[in-house]
Write a protein that holds these residues in place. Structure first.
Motif: not given
Length: 364
Positions: A171-179, A270-277, A280-282, A304-306
């Motif tokens: 899960w990653t947010d590109p709006r944050i510059p530092a990985p 994969v579905a259970l992984a979403f519980e840890h995000f 929600p990813p787009e 998946c919900d996306c």
């Protein structure tokens, strides 16, 4: 620290599915991606796969590792020597044993040998430093996923799923510059390995091409319910698996039902992984060999919900993404930048792993 400039780098990856070696050129400074270059693939022969399988679980003091290392080094040298000269090589090696918190991690193959053969500097042994400092040593691709999210112009959080021998997600947010502040990553469950092993054992075939056999079967819901209760899925990430990931019980099931149950097991993880995000990813972008399995992809999309799609729909190469990642990580190593962090491997602080080996005729 190496001065920031764009380098032409060759990355190589041999995953837990033991199918072969992927290699890809990337033009990068270890922060941004300037261009994707040529790619190539070199499959392992049946005899080579047998040597590697025989060495799974072996540590460096085990006599089986010498033969495995020779297979890995020979295959990589044959493949990487086909490319035009590059500034740097990123060499992952072949994971034989992975026991963070125990004996550590072991990838067969010497970057020093490859540096001599290729006449180019090689960065290798990416995982050991992370494990020594308390991390899981995996997954290592998440920081590259962040660079990809920015490269494709994502405007909000996205997730990248790689289905290799095991499955891992970022899960990653590109709006944050530092990985190291913008990623949460972890192995999320089984991948192709158990399905491939079943096809090899029962039908003498390396894989269920396109998920055709699994599509004819019916998943066993009772066994899947028991599988979903495995404590791994509730463990707070970061967390990692080796090739012996938990899988649904398929004992006694016909081939098609067994494969359908294993495919559903991948989708369950994969579905259970979403519980840890964190949120929600787009979109969920899928790479790795498992995205070619239509049954697996259909089951993942249903759970998946996306929106879910292979990374090719974003203009990326899902077969070569991990090889590209180790090219990108190699530049980060020589520049002294972190390659993993607390929210990707669980290491206490961002760390840059890897060893740099130079050919004998190059001075420092």
């Amino acid at each position: 620290m190496l001065k920031r400039r764009m380098l032409r780098v060759l990355g190589a990856m041999s995953g837990t599915s033991l199918d072969g070696v992927d290699a890809a050129v990337l033009v990068t400074d270890g922060v941004t991606i300037a261009a994707f270059g040529e790619t190539a693939y070199r499959p392992y022969s049946a005899a080579e796969r047998a040597v590697l399988r025989a060495a799974l679980g072996a540590w460096p003091d085990d006599p089986r590792t010498e033969a495995a290392a020779e297979v890995v080094e020979t295959a990589h040298a044959e493949l990487l020597s086909r490319f035009d000269p590059v500034d740097l090589v990123g060499f992952h090696g072949q994971t034989l044993a992975h026991d963070p918190g125990g004996r550590g991690t072991h990838q067969a193959g010497s970057g020093e040998v490859l540096a001599t053969v290729l006449g180019a500097p090689v960065v290798w042994d990416f995982r050991s430093s992370d494990v020594r400092l308390g991390g899981q040593g995996a997954p290592l691709v998440p920081f590259y996923h962040h660079a990809l999210a920015r490269h494709i112009g994502a405007t909000g959080p996205v997730a990248f799923l790689n289905i290799g021998g095991v499955a891992n997600v970022t899960w990653t947010d590109p709006r944050i510059p530092a990985p190291d502040h913008a990623c949460l990553a972890f192995d999320c469950g089984p991948g192709n390995a158990a399905m491939d092993d079943l096809m090899q054992a029962r039908r003498g075939q390396p894989q269920d091409a396109d998920g055709a056999v699994a599509a004819l079967g019916t998943p066993c819901n009772e066994r899947l319910d028991a599988f979903a209760r495995h404590p791994f899925f509730r463990r707070i990430p970061p967390k990692s698996l080796d090739r012996a990931a938990p899988v649904p019980d398929i004992e006694g099931l016909p081939d098609a039902d067994a494969l359908a149950t294993l495919a559903a097991g991948i989708a369950t993880g994969v579905a259970l992984a979403f519980e840890h995000f964190p949120e929600p990813p787009e979109r969920l972008w899928v790479s790795g060999g498992g995205r070619h399995n239509r049954t697996v992809m259909r089951m993942i999309a249903a759970g998946c919900d996306c929106p879910t799609a292979p990374v090719e729909e974003a203009g990326l190469d899902g077969d070569m993404l991990e090889a590209q990642a180790f090219a990108w990580l190699a530049v980060r190593v020589v520049r002294g930048l972190p390659t993993s962090g607390p929210r990707t491997t669980g290491v206490a602080a961002p760390v840059g792993g890897g060893i740099l080996s130079r050919p004998p005729d190059q001075t420092r």
